[in-house]
Write a protein that holds these residues in place. Sequence first.
Motif: not given
Length: 67
Positions: A32-50
Amino acid sequence: MDSQTRPKIVRCPQCGGDSVYATSNLYRPFCSERCKNVDFGAWASETFRVPTEAPPESELFGDPKLQ
């Protein structure tokens, strides 16, 4: 229906639910659009990092003994 006409169902990387992996799903691989936006927000806030370890200080600026 054969496998060529049946859309592929994959797991949504955000919520784990079923997601249609086909051009008809504008949010693929998300469900859904919601799941896509939640994932994008995590990348934008640098929650996803190596995770990394900081290199020794000598590697940050070069070893002064070698200069």
